[in-house]
Design a protein around this motif. Sequence first.
Motif, PDB file in Angstrom:
ATOM      1  N   ALA A  71       0.799  -1.297   0.094  1.00 29.76           N
ATOM      2  CA  ALA A  71      -0.178  -0.241  -0.006  1.00 29.76           C
ATOM      3  C   ALA A  71       0.846   1.067   0.092  1.00 29.76           C
ATOM      4  CB  ALA A  71      -0.899   0.154   1.229  1.00 29.76           C
ATOM      5  N   GLY A  72       2.169   1.323   0.550  1.00 30.27           N
ATOM      6  CA  GLY A  72       2.926   2.185   0.436  1.00 30.27           C
ATOM      7  C   GLY A  72       3.215   2.684   1.671  1.00 30.27           C
ATOM      8  N   LYS A  73       3.010   2.174   2.961  1.00 37.80           N
ATOM      9  CA  LYS A  73       2.803   2.600   4.121  1.00 37.80           C
ATOM     10  C   LYS A  73       4.544   2.958   4.636  1.00 37.80           C
ATOM     11  CE  LYS A  73       1.292  -1.287   5.972  1.00 37.80           C
ATOM     12  NZ  LYS A  73       1.100  -2.183   4.616  1.00 37.80           N
ATOM     13  N   SER A  74       5.399   1.917   4.326  1.00 40.22           N
ATOM     14  CA  SER A  74       6.633   2.063   4.839  1.00 40.22           C
ATOM     15  C   SER A  74       7.425   3.074   4.004  1.00 40.22           C
ATOM     16  CB  SER A  74       7.447   0.499   4.755  1.00 40.22           C
ATOM     17  OG  SER A  74       6.849  -0.361   5.827  1.00 40.22           O
ATOM     18  N   THR A  75       7.097   3.151   2.875  1.00 35.70           N
ATOM     19  CA  THR A  75       7.655   4.029   1.870  1.00 35.70           C
ATOM     20  C   THR A  75       7.335   5.407   2.315  1.00 35.70           C
ATOM     21  OG1 THR A  75       7.456   2.718  -0.082  1.00 35.70           O
ATOM     22  CG2 THR A  75       7.790   5.045  -0.405  1.00 35.70           C
ATOM     23  N   LEU A  76       6.079   5.596   2.973  1.00 34.83           N
ATOM     24  CA  LEU A  76       5.261   6.913   3.178  1.00 34.83           C
ATOM     25  C   LEU A  76       6.333   7.345   4.790  1.00 34.83           C
ATOM     26  CD1 LEU A  76       3.703   9.549   3.218  1.00 34.83           C
ATOM     27  CD2 LEU A  76       2.097   8.096   4.441  1.00 34.83           C
ATOM     28  N   LEU A  77       6.436   6.267   5.635  1.00 38.07           N
ATOM     29  CA  LEU A  77       7.147   6.342   6.815  1.00 38.07           C
ATOM     30  C   LEU A  77       8.558   6.843   6.717  1.00 38.07           C
ATOM     31  CD1 LEU A  77       5.694   5.746   9.542  1.00 38.07           C
ATOM     32  CD2 LEU A  77       6.728   3.706   9.690  1.00 38.07           C
ATOM     33  N   ASN A  78       9.398   6.285   5.456  1.00 41.63           N
ATOM     34  CA  ASN A  78      10.520   6.524   5.239  1.00 41.63           C
ATOM     35  C   ASN A  78      10.826   7.940   4.866  1.00 41.63           C
ATOM     36  OD1 ASN A  78      11.907   4.326   6.135  1.00 41.63           O
ATOM     37  ND2 ASN A  78      11.496   3.230   4.176  1.00 41.63           N
ATOM     38  N   ILE A  79       9.673   8.433   3.993  1.00 48.46           N
ATOM     39  CA  ILE A  79       9.816   9.800   3.558  1.00 48.46           C
ATOM     40  C   ILE A  79       9.707  10.821   4.573  1.00 48.46           C
ATOM     41  CG2 ILE A  79       8.293  11.473   2.134  1.00 48.46           C
ATOM     42  CD1 ILE A  79       7.922   9.173   0.212  1.00 48.46           C
ATOM     43  N   ILE A  80       8.475  10.520   5.574  1.00 47.01           N
ATOM     44  CA  ILE A  80       8.560  11.565   6.729  1.00 47.01           C
ATOM     45  C   ILE A  80       9.685  11.344   7.323  1.00 47.01           C
ATOM     46  CG2 ILE A  80       7.168  11.727   8.873  1.00 47.01           C
ATOM     47  CD1 ILE A  80       4.711  10.292   7.343  1.00 47.01           C
ATOM     48  N   ALA A  81      10.404  10.250   7.684  1.00 46.38           N
ATOM     49  CA  ALA A  81      11.694  10.264   8.646  1.00 46.38           C
ATOM     50  C   ALA A  81      12.811  11.024   8.028  1.00 46.38           C
ATOM     51  CB  ALA A  81      11.940   8.807   9.091  1.00 46.38           C
ATOM     52  N   GLY A  82      12.783  11.384   6.676  1.00 47.99           N
ATOM     53  CA  GLY A  82      13.806  12.044   5.958  1.00 47.99           C
ATOM     54  C   GLY A  82      14.768  11.104   5.198  1.00 47.99           C
ATOM     55  N   ILE A  83      14.357   9.618   5.363  1.00 45.17           N
ATOM     56  CA  ILE A  83      15.426   8.452   4.861  1.00 45.17           C
ATOM     57  C   ILE A  83      15.311   8.498   3.177  1.00 45.17           C
ATOM     58  CG2 ILE A  83      15.898   6.083   4.796  1.00 45.17           C
ATOM     59  CD1 ILE A  83      14.710   6.006   7.692  1.00 45.17           C
ATOM     60  N   ILE A  84      14.152   8.731   2.610  1.00 45.56           N
ATOM     61  CA  ILE A  84      13.970   8.845   1.342  1.00 45.56           C
ATOM     62  C   ILE A  84      13.066  10.029   0.899  1.00 45.56           C
ATOM     63  CG2 ILE A  84      14.469   6.276   0.631  1.00 45.56           C
ATOM     64  CD1 ILE A  84      11.170   6.155   0.265  1.00 45.56           C
ATOM     65  N   ARG A  85      13.649  10.557  -0.402  1.00 49.27           N
ATOM     66  CA  ARG A  85      12.908  11.653  -0.895  1.00 49.27           C
ATOM     67  C   ARG A  85      11.558  11.556  -1.552  1.00 49.27           C
ATOM     68  NH1 ARG A  85      14.422  15.326   2.368  1.00 49.27           N
ATOM     69  NH2 ARG A  85      16.540  15.299   2.659  1.00 49.27           N
ATOM     70  N   ALA A  86      10.585  12.298  -1.347  1.00 51.67           N
ATOM     71  CA  ALA A  86       9.306  12.281  -2.171  1.00 51.67           C
ATOM     72  C   ALA A  86       9.836  12.939  -3.523  1.00 51.67           C
ATOM     73  CB  ALA A  86       8.078  12.951  -1.095  1.00 51.67           C
ATOM     74  N   ASP A  87       8.884  12.519  -4.662  1.00 52.21           N
ATOM     75  CA  ASP A  87       9.017  13.264  -5.640  1.00 52.21           C
ATOM     76  C   ASP A  87       8.238  14.700  -5.582  1.00 52.21           C
ATOM     77  OD1 ASP A  87      10.303  10.920  -6.473  1.00 52.21           O
ATOM     78  OD2 ASP A  87       8.390  10.072  -7.686  1.00 52.21           O
TER      79      ASP A  87
ATOM     80  N   ARG B 242      17.124  15.535  15.135  1.00 54.28           N
ATOM     81  CA  ARG B 242      17.333  16.780  16.201  1.00 54.28           C
ATOM     82  C   ARG B 242      16.049  17.824  16.516  1.00 54.28           C
ATOM     83  NH1 ARG B 242      21.937  14.913  14.185  1.00 54.28           N
ATOM     84  NH2 ARG B 242      23.662  14.926  15.540  1.00 54.28           N
ATOM     85  N   ILE B 243      15.327  17.689  15.564  1.00 57.30           N
ATOM     86  CA  ILE B 243      13.979  18.509  15.833  1.00 57.30           C
ATOM     87  C   ILE B 243      13.032  17.483  16.441  1.00 57.30           C
ATOM     88  CG2 ILE B 243      14.542  20.348  14.221  1.00 57.30           C
ATOM     89  CD1 ILE B 243      12.369  19.005  12.503  1.00 57.30           C
ATOM     90  N   GLY B 244      13.418  16.270  16.621  1.00 57.92           N
ATOM     91  CA  GLY B 244      12.272  15.592  17.587  1.00 57.92           C
ATOM     92  C   GLY B 244      11.711  14.381  16.893  1.00 57.92           C
ATOM     93  N   LEU B 245      12.024  13.900  15.823  1.00 59.27           N
ATOM     94  CA  LEU B 245      11.452  12.667  14.777  1.00 59.27           C
ATOM     95  C   LEU B 245      12.343  11.605  14.730  1.00 59.27           C
ATOM     96  CD1 LEU B 245       8.717  12.970  12.141  1.00 59.27           C
ATOM     97  CD2 LEU B 245      10.735  11.704  11.585  1.00 59.27           C
ATOM     98  N   THR B 246      12.008  10.632  15.462  1.00 59.88           N
ATOM     99  CA  THR B 246      12.983   9.302  15.021  1.00 59.88           C
ATOM    100  C   THR B 246      11.932   8.070  14.655  1.00 59.88           C
ATOM    101  OG1 THR B 246      12.315   8.654  17.261  1.00 59.88           O
ATOM    102  CG2 THR B 246      14.326   9.937  16.824  1.00 59.88           C
ATOM    103  N   LYS B 247      12.602   7.225  14.032  1.00 56.44           N
ATOM    104  CA  LYS B 247      11.753   6.029  13.436  1.00 56.44           C
ATOM    105  C   LYS B 247      12.499   4.853  13.819  1.00 56.44           C
ATOM    106  CE  LYS B 247      11.177   3.877   8.867  1.00 56.44           C
ATOM    107  NZ  LYS B 247      11.920   2.833   9.030  1.00 56.44           N
TER     108      LYS B 247
END
Lengths: 309, 233
Positions: free
Chosen positions: B40-56, B77-82
């Motif tokens: 469905a794209g859940k993990s991809t979305l999570l990785n985009i939110i976490a800055g690990i991969i870039r969205a188009d 550093r601003i408070g988001l971890t995965k």
Amino acid sequence: MYVKLNGLIYSAVIILAMLLFSKLVSSPFLTLSLVLATIYMGLAMAWDFSSGLTGYINFGVSFFFGIGAFLTGFLSFVHHIPIGLTILADLALGISTGALFSVPTLRLRGPFFTLLSLLLPYIASSFILSFWTVLGLPTIGYYNIGRLAPSTFDELVLVSLFDLIILATLYALYRSHFGLVLRSIRDDEEAALNLGIRTFRYKALAFSIAAGVMAAMGGAYSSVSTFAGIDAFGLTFLLFPMLIAIVGGVKRILGSVPASYLVIVLSQYLNLYIGSATLVVFATLAIALVLITQPMFLQTFLRRRIKFE
Amino acid sequence: MTMLLSVKDITKSWGGNRVLDRISFEMKADTIGLVGPNGAGKSTLLNIIAGIIRADRGEVYISGRNVTALSAQQLVRIGLTKTNQIPRPFRTLTVRENLEVFSGLRGRADVESILHMTGLYEYRDIYPQALPFGHLKRLELAKALACNPGIVLLDEPLGGLSSNEAKTLIKTLKDIRKSGVSMIVVEHRLWELFSLVDEVVALDRGKKIFQGTPEQFQADRAVAEAYIGGTEG
């Protein structure tokens, strides 16, 4: 007998015991062998600190060693600067060159860093050969370099003291948060990156510190041998430090202390008795030793009697 | 103050295949579940939110601040971890050292408290290879908490756990929520997830098909068709 000792104190005791042993035996050959062992010890600890801890294998040891040797040669032979100061200059040159090399290469992952580091000594030795050829000088390198101390034993004392400082510094860094991060990079750099560790900074700093130590050891070597030649960039100064670190136990820093005495003194005596066959015999022994006993050999062996902390 | 997150028009393609198609949602509750069938794209979305991969295309906001261009290191550093779906402990570091690596990234973390909270205190001086899988999952969570986060993204935290282990972990996650940490949880085990989250976002083949409470989710016909392949009657 079970003795509980701090690993650092234990290593310092070995170094001091070797000084005492040299004084008691009073053999010029043994003393010179021990001087060489202490120089290799510094190289091995530095290599283990940067490559053993981070997993980024640095094949450029002889490059940093060589530039240190040549800088000491230049400053001592041309400008008559005292050796103590030239070694400090070597340290600074090594750190800055290491940092310069880190910037483009340590951003690369996989084997690229290792391959690029392998090129460094070849580039440097080619440059020096061309430079001396253009100048038309008969001997490549610097000779009549000032000695570190008036006698070989005094040199052994000074290099041993230098090793103790390096040992204490690198071991303190190893036990600090900095060391934890380096070990995490070796385990899983991507996981560390994704949880906010700026791994490049840590790798670059570790690599630069190690490069500084390697260059300083090059300076000490050229002073002990009173000559800085192209052989300072040779494979010997890459292979022996790696072998010492592996025999002593990679990622432990302290293991390099007993391993350097064992490996270097053994190779020196083999060389004395069997000449040019030393390399073959020694390489076979070393490979067999590592294959049979695993890389943790010396520390595991010593742990049976002494508990490291 | 609770940190909340929103995403706007997130689009991502892999090799010409659109895996996320203009996904937008805003966290209205401090704990939300991100669900959907495999692919469905859940993990991809999570990785985009976490800055690990870039969205188009598209943007990510944390408490109103556009953080789309920030790297994973900056986001921590601003408070988001995965956390990772499959635990990735540092194998040559003890459990405590695994946490201490991250202490100081965003203020000094209370490692002892985190060890107690995640039930790892008695294992603090052993190496991860000696831990059972359920504890490795806890260690993964503890590492994320050691970064002192405001928001934690959890990628299938219950995956591979027994029902007892899952129940204990849900209790731990509830304690973490009480301490003021927001969570986005990707999970397939819906009933356990629903006992934790206040809001659910559902994806199917890269599109958002639902956002609402767990109760609304269970009553939604479109979700049932997409998620479990249709309903009777």
